[in-house]
Structures are given as structure tokens and as C-alpha cells.
Design an enzyme around this catalytic site. Structure first.
Site, PDB file in Angstrom:
ATOM      1  CD  GLU A   1       4.370   5.812   7.532  1.00 52.02           C
ATOM      2  OE1 GLU A   1       4.113   6.712   6.745  1.00 52.02           O
ATOM      3  OE2 GLU A   1       3.663   5.545   8.512  1.00 52.02           O
TER       4      GLU A   1
ATOM      5  CE  LYS B   1      11.892 -15.902  10.401  1.00 50.27           C
ATOM      6  NZ  LYS B   1      11.441 -17.281  10.164  1.00 50.27           N
TER       7      LYS B   1
ATOM      8  CB  THR C   1       3.094  -4.795   7.590  1.00 52.32           C
ATOM      9  OG1 THR C   1       1.681  -5.027   7.752  1.00 52.32           O
ATOM     10  CG2 THR C   1       3.264  -3.600   6.691  1.00 52.32           C
TER      11      THR C   1
ATOM     12  N   GLY D   1       0.833  -1.208   0.000  1.00 61.48           N
ATOM     13  CA  GLY D   1       0.000   0.000   0.000  1.00 61.48           C
ATOM     14  C   GLY D   1       0.864   1.253   0.000  1.00 61.48           C
TER      15      GLY D   1
HETATM   16 MO1  MOS Z   1       1.370   5.522   5.291  1.00 57.02          MO
HETATM   17  S1  MOS Z   1       2.121   6.839   3.924  1.00 57.02           S
HETATM   18  O1  MOS Z   1       0.635   6.502   6.487  1.00 57.02           O
HETATM   19  O2  MOS Z   1       0.456   4.349   4.517  1.00 57.02           O
END
Ligand code: MOS
Length: 735
Positions: free
Chosen positions: A702, A630, A465, A236
């Protein structure tokens, strides 16, 4: 030993490698038809005519929707509440063209091939009006956007003029970053199915609730009548946080066609109607005393926005608080272009802003003849200088130390062009990383079944993720049930509501809700046990009961124990269930919450060809509790890879005549591939933060990208003596 933190394999890994994971475009739905979006080919003006006759008459074509025949929708004055950026949508309600690439028609046919063929036969005529496509021209009309709650447009503290005039060293430079487009390997895709007045959307999204709210608002229907499903997302990075036009267009087309409709955004269409990281121009001024103490820091930025709607890239956020400068001024302005509406892209603001700030720190370090790490330590902020608050925890000093040591920074000779490997120029550079710690309210549900298994649900997302895995770990740990007997489910608005999976906050928001629901279910079972005469735990104090490996036992007398399965089975055979909710309190009124890190990069630059290779990157991060060794390391590494793409490759080339992206494909829009990536050494320092949330996890989606582009630029300077202030750092800028 708790399973939380261990490197448990992905619970969805088997499904993914065997093709068993069903992505949004892959749902087998009977009677499914195929929609293709047609996009505008001019950047500004009006549609004067669309001839759909030929397309409509082609075999298999079910409907051709344009602004002339599309269903009229309730007028949308304001974006749907809760849609993160709430971009205004292009839903064929008028003839106005705001940018090249705006949806102007949807063609539905029985096969994708027929839909594409028919879409190519549309005859569109326009009355073009002058378009603003040149950032240099748009800059003449900059606007100041309104402040957001808790996010002022401009800030200042201290006396900037005084700090500047007192400084012994001055730096006054401009950095620029280009438009970048998100390119998840799974593009946006929607299947829309109407059943009477109920709408089901299978949509690749970071925010089920946002899709639901946007649909409810768009069609004037109750949110309960909209169901959104998304069990898997193929990446995403921010572009799927918003609900874009194609999602609603798929639903409109399904209504018009009276059939289920699938609409997949083509790779080329990813460059326009579904957001982008805006281009920025960032003016940085640094003033410092001889010992490196920052006396003045100004960061004045302009980012591009669209005529259709505004988006502000908050690239001054890092400069506001990262260093304890005596005086700081930050401003954010917008320059409006005839392009699609920009949006969040991985570390929006921090990624672009830290390129400028952390490059500038390096330039200043050279002026001062100071080690760049030392300069940062000289200006280390013990408390948040912007909010005037203590940090809930901050391990940045430790991050510098660990990363520098693992990298071998002490062996660096600071002079540019002083390090070589044969004929190749070697450069070492570093930068600081930071990202705020966020959390929102979330709900979850847990059930313990008579066979000793448990199911836990929350309407959240797994963007690749590791949400499935980490939530399974939290649930298993809390319930005292082995992880292989716990199933975590997500991706459906029918489940308890969770917030947008953005802002690196899924674990911090949903994790505590899962923990709370699992705790509530376990406590219910304990209450049943101590009240049950047939249980060995009968009559014990609830507080004395502990859950482990599928058993309840007494702390004071471990031999008194019973399996959860036996207890639930005897309890009428019905699952023991509990709902729960978890929300932030007012801890943000007491603490500033951020993750921090340090990233060190080695580049090898060919002195003749200017080709930059990156054999290794070392990053160390303080991110609170890492939930899974991991998936966590993998996510941080992925962020670093993104940073390398940002630093060396990514740039959407806009044609200044047409406003169209010239490189709207993965052959010409370069992202790193395996061959571009060397060794990435990521470590997470021990950090215990009791304030951020009950799990102590800060979020890692991030921070990995932040600082990488600056560390690269700094390493390139060290290697070559050339300071590149304009991303990406391509060969043409180095030879
Ligand atoms: Mo993030 S740019 O808050 O998916």
C-alpha cells in the site's frame, strides 16, 4: 548467497501467461448453472411487488429468488467475527432498499444468456422514500463513530489554541476527495457447490477464512463444513477483503436450484454492492514558526458512510504521527448517504489523508518561502510523537535524499510557472509516504519428499502481488533446497490458516510461518540424519549440520554430507513433515512500526488545454527487507500507478437524483493505461529492522499509492500556479 531478496521470476508466471491459472469463475464443474444478480433501481424505500412470472417461465430458467421466496436465514445481529469490516449483507430477507444497486433478486438459468434475459424481465415496483444523496446535506447530521481498539476516533496532544496563536504563518484550508471504486480486472466471482450439508465456495477473495466464517454464520453451520478455494486472484485492492452479499447469494441460489451455481459480478455491479472508497472532506489547519517548525496541526475530517452499515475512512492516521508538531488535533466524523457500504481501498486513510496533509505542507512551504523537503526535515519525527515510542526503524531522511537526488530536485526553481519545456508548463512536486507495519498470526506446513523436492502450504492468497514466489523463496532458503524443487501452495481453507491479505501484511504474517514450518521440517530431517548409523552425519551434533542445495553437511567437516533425498528415502520413504505457527509478540508495545518513503513527480501541463501528463515519478522507500527485487519493485510501481489514477482520473459520479453511479464502466470510470504512465523510478533503501518480524520485511502493498496524489497536486501548482484541493485534478479545474 540467499535467494531471499533476489529478483526471482514469478513461479506462477508461466501459468498466468498461458491461461493455465484457474480463476474463480473458470473452474469446470459439471452441471454448473449461471446466476445473475438483479439490483435495486431506487436509492431508498420498499419493494412493493416483484412480478417474476414471465422470467420464471422462460426457457432454461431454474429459479428466480427474491425476498418473497428466498430461504429464511438465521438473523444476523452482528457481522461475522473475523470478517474484516463485517459489512451487513443484503440477502433477500426483507423488502427494504437502502441504496441504488442493492441486490434484490437472483435469477438462475442453464446458461448465462438465458439468466440475463430472464433477469431483464423482472417487474419490480417500489414505494420510494426520500433519499440522502447530497454530501453537503448529509454533513448537517454528522455523527461521531465509536473508537476502535487502538484506533481512537479523535486525538489531541499539546495545546492547539496556543500553538495556533503563536504561529507566524497560518494555513486553513479544505481538501476533498471523491468516491472511488475498486476495479480489479477480475471482478468478484463465486461458484457455490453444495454436497449434502457441505458447502464449497470457489471465490475470488483476499480472505478465505472470512468467507468461511461468514458462510458458517449466515447459514448457521459449522465452519468445518465450509471449504473455500481461491488459488488465483486477479486483483483485490481491498474490495475482496470483505465477504459481500453476492457470495452468500450464490450459495443460497445453489441450494434453491439444487445445482452448482456460478455468479460473476458484472463490471457495472462493481459500483455499489461491493464497497468503494468513501468521499471525504478534510479541513486542515497548520500553524508554523518562521523557521517552519509546526506549532499547530489540526486535521478534521468527514467521510461518507451508508445507512446499511458504517465504515470509517481513517484519513487522519497520517497526521497523527508523521510530523513532530508541537500540538495536534484530529477528528473523524461520518455523513450518512443512501449508497452502498464503503470499504477499504488500497491504503485506506493514508491515501486520502496524505493528499490533504501533504498538499497542506506544500502550501505552507510556499507561504514560508521554504523548500518543501526542508520543511519536512524541519519537522522530522525522530520518535513516534503520537505513541511516544521509538520507531523500530525509520529511513525517511535517506528516502528524501535518495529520491531527491535521483529526481534532480536541486535543479528546481521554486516559483510557479517558472519551468517550461517549449510551451508546456513543467511542475515538480513531492510528498512523504508512510504506511503502518502490520502482522497477524499465521500457520504453515512443510514437507520434504523422498525425491528431494519440498511442498509448503499456507491458506493465504496471491492477489497478483507475488505471494507464491516470495513464499517459495523463503521456504527454499530455509530448507536449503533449490527453489525449483520447492512448490508453495495456497488458496484453500483446507490448508493451515492465514490471516486476511490486507493491510500490507501477507509477507510479514505468512512469511514467518513458512520460515518456522520449513525450519521445523529441516530440523526433523537433521535429527533423523544424526541418529541414523547409515548416514555420514551419524553421531554429529545437530547444531553442526547445515542445509544447502538439497544436501545436509557438517559445518566442521563439509565432506561429511548426504543428500536430503537419500535421507528421506531411507526414512521409510515417507515425507518428513512439520506444522508451525508464527505470531507477533509484544514488540508493538516497545516500538512504533511504519514503512516510509518519499515521492517526487514531474508534470507537464498544456497551458491552453489543461491536460496533465506525468513523464516521470521517482520514489524511494524504506520498507525493511525487500523479499524480491522484481515483484517488490513491481508492486511499489503499481502503487504509484494507483496514485496517478487517484490524482488525475478516478471519480465515481453519483447521480444526485437516483443515487446510481453514472460512470459504472471502464470507459467512463478512468484508470491509468500504459499510455498514461511515463517513467517510474522506484528504489528501496537499505534498512535492517530486527523488530518488525523475523524476516525484517515491512510490507509494500500500500505505501506506493501514499503521497502520490499530493505530489501531483503540488507539481501541478508549481507548473500552473493553481492549487487544486479537490481530486481528481481534471482539465476543467485547470482551464
Ligand atoms: Mo488492503 S485496502 O488492506 O486490501
Amino acid at each position: 548467497m540467499s535467494i531471499i531478496g533476489q529478483g526471482m521470476d514469478r513461479t506462477d508466471g508461466f501459468l498466468k501467461v498461458t491461461g493455465g491459472a484457474t480463476y474463480s469463475a473458470e473452474h469446470a464443474i459439471s452441471g454448473l448453472t449461471h446466476a445473475v444478480m438483479v439490483l435495486s433501481t431506487i436509492p431508498s424505500g420498499k419493494i412493493t411487488a416483484i412480478d417474476t412470472a414471465e422470467a420464471s417461465a422462460m426457457p432454461g430458467v431454474i429459479t428466480v429468488m427474491t425476498h418473497l421466496n428466498a430461504p429464511r436465514l438465521p438473523k444476523q445481529e452482528k457481522p461475522a467475527p473475523g470478517a474484516p469490516a463485517g459489512a451487513k449483507l443484503s440477502l433477500l430477507q426483507d423488502d427494504i432498499v437502502h441504496y441504488n444497486g442493492q441486490p434484490i433478486s437472483v435469477v438462475v438459468a442453464d446458461t448465462l444468456e438465458r439468466a440475463k434475459d430472464a433477469a431483464s424481465k423482472l417487474q419490480v415496483r417500489y414505494a420510494a422514500s426520500p433519499a440522502v444523496l447530497d454530501f453537503r446535506k448529509a454533513k448537517r447530521n454528522v455523527r461521531k463513530p465509536p473508537s476502535q481498539p487502538e484506533r481512537p476516533t479523535d486525538t489531541s496532544r499539546g495545546n492547539l489554541a496556543g500553538g495556533w496563536s503563536r504561529a507566524a504563518q497560518h494555513l486553513d484550508v479544505v481538501y476533498t476527495t471523491p468516491v472511488e471504486n475498486h476495479n480489479p480486472i477480475e471482478p468478484h466471482a463465486t461458484i457455490a457447490v453444495w454436497d449434502g450439508d457441505r458447502l464449497t465456495l470457489h471465490d475470488s477473495t483476499q480472505y478465505l477464512g472470512g468467507v468461511r466464517k461468514t458462510a458458517a454464520k449466515t447459514f448457521g453451520m459449522a465452519p468445518e463444513k465450509v471449504r473455500v478455494r481461491c488459488p488465483f486472484v486477479g486483483g483485490g485492492f481491498g474490495c475482496k477483503g470483505n465477504t459481500w452479499s453476492h457470495v452468500m447469494l450464490a450459495a443460497m441460489a445453489a441450494k434453491a436450484a439444487a445445482r452448482p451455481v456460478k455468479l460473476v459480478v458484472e463490471r457495472q455491479q462493481m459500483f455499489g454492492p461491493v464497497g468503494a472508497r468513501p468521499m471525504t472532506e478534510q479541513h486542515v489547519k497548520l500553524g508554523a514558526a518562521r523557521d517552519g517548525t509546526l506549532t499547530a496541526l489540526a486535521h478534521d475530517t468527514i467521510s461518507h458512510t451508508a445507512f446499511l452499515d458504517d465504515f470509517v475512512e481513517p484519513c487522519t492516521s497520517v497526521s497523527r504521527s508523521l510530523y513532530a508538531a508541537e500540538s495536534v488535533r484530529t477528528t473523524q466524523r461520518l455523513a450518512t448517504l443512501n449508497l452502498g457500504v464503503p470499504t477499504y481501498m488500497r491504503a485506506p486513510g493514508e491515501a486520502s489523508g496524505s493528499f490533504a496533509l501533504e498538499s497542506a505542507l506544500d502550501e505552507l512551504a510556499y507561504q514560508l518561502k521554504m523548500d518543501p523537503v526542508q520543511l519536512r526535515l524541519q519537522n522530522y519525527a525522530e520518535n513516534d510523537p503520537e505513541k511516544n515510542m521509538p520507531y523500530s526503524s525509520k529511513s525517511l531522511r535517506e528516502c528524501y535524499r535518495v529520491a531527491a537526488e535521483r529526481f534532480g530536485w536541486a535543479r528546481r526553481t521554486p516559483e510557479p510557472r517558472s519551468m517550461r519545456a517549449g510551451n508546456t508548463l513543467v511542475g515538480w512536486g513531492m510528498a512523504t509516504a508512510t504506511y503502518p507495519t502490520n502482522r497477524q498470526k499465521s500457520k504453515a506446513w512443510a514437507a520434504i519428499h523422498p525425491d528431494g523436492t519440498a511442498v509448503v502450504r499456507s491458506g493465504t492468497h496471491d492477489l497478483g502481488t507475488g505471494t507464491y514466489t516470495v513464499m517459495t523463496q523463503i521456504a527454499a532458503d530455509t530448507l536449503g533446497i533449490p527453489a525449483n524443487k520447492v512448490r508453495f501452495e495456497l488458496g484453500d481453507t483446507g490448508m493451515p490458516e492465514a490471516p486476511v491479505s490486507g493491510g500490507s501484511m501477507t509477507v510479514a504474517s505468512v512469511g514467518p510461518a513458512v520460515h518456522a514450518a520449513a525450519t521445523a521440517a529441516r530440523d526433523k530431517l537433521v535429527a533423523i540424519a544424526v541418529a541414523d548409523r547409515r548416514s555420514p552425519l551419524s553421531g554429529a551434533a545437530a547444531a553442526d549440520v547445515t542445509a544447502n542445495d538439497g544436501w545436509l553437511s557438517l559445518r566442521s567437516a563439509p565432506e561429511r554430507r548426504e543428500s536430503m533425498a537419500a535421507l528421506v528415502a531411507r526414512n521409510g520413504g515417507k515425507a518428513v513433515e512439520a506444522d508451525s505457527e508464527s505470531a507477533p509478540g509484544d514488540e508493538k508495545k516497545q516500538y512504533s512500526m511504519h514503512a516510509f518513503g518519499a515521492v517526487f513527480v514531474e508534470v507537464h501541463v498544456d497551458p491552453d488545454l489543461g491536460v496533465v501528463r506525468v513523464p516521470r515519478v521517482v520514489g524511494a522507500y524504506g520498507v525493511g527487507k525487500l523479499m524480491n527485487q522484481k515483484t517488490g519493485h513491481s508492486q511499489l510501481m503499481g502503487g504509484v500507478v494507483w496514485g496517478l489514477g487517484m490524482g488525475l482520473m478516478e471519480k465515481t459520479e453519483i447521480d444526485l437524483r437516483t443515487g446510481r453511479a453514472l460512470n459504472a464502466n471502464l470507459a467512463d470510470y478512468h484508470v491509468p493505461v500504459n499510455a498514461d504512465i511515463g517513467e517510474i523510478d522506484v528504489s528501496v533503501v537499505e534498512e535492517n529492522d530486527p523488530h518488525v518480524n523475523p524476516l525484517g520485511a515491512k510490507g509494500i502493498g500500500e505505501i506506493g499509492i501514499v503521497g502520490v496524489a499530493a505530489a501531483l497536486a503540488n507539481a501541478v501548482y508549481h507548473a500552473t500556479g493553481k492549487r487544486i484541493r479537490d481530486l481528481p485534478i481534471t482539465v476543467d479545474k485547470l482551464v
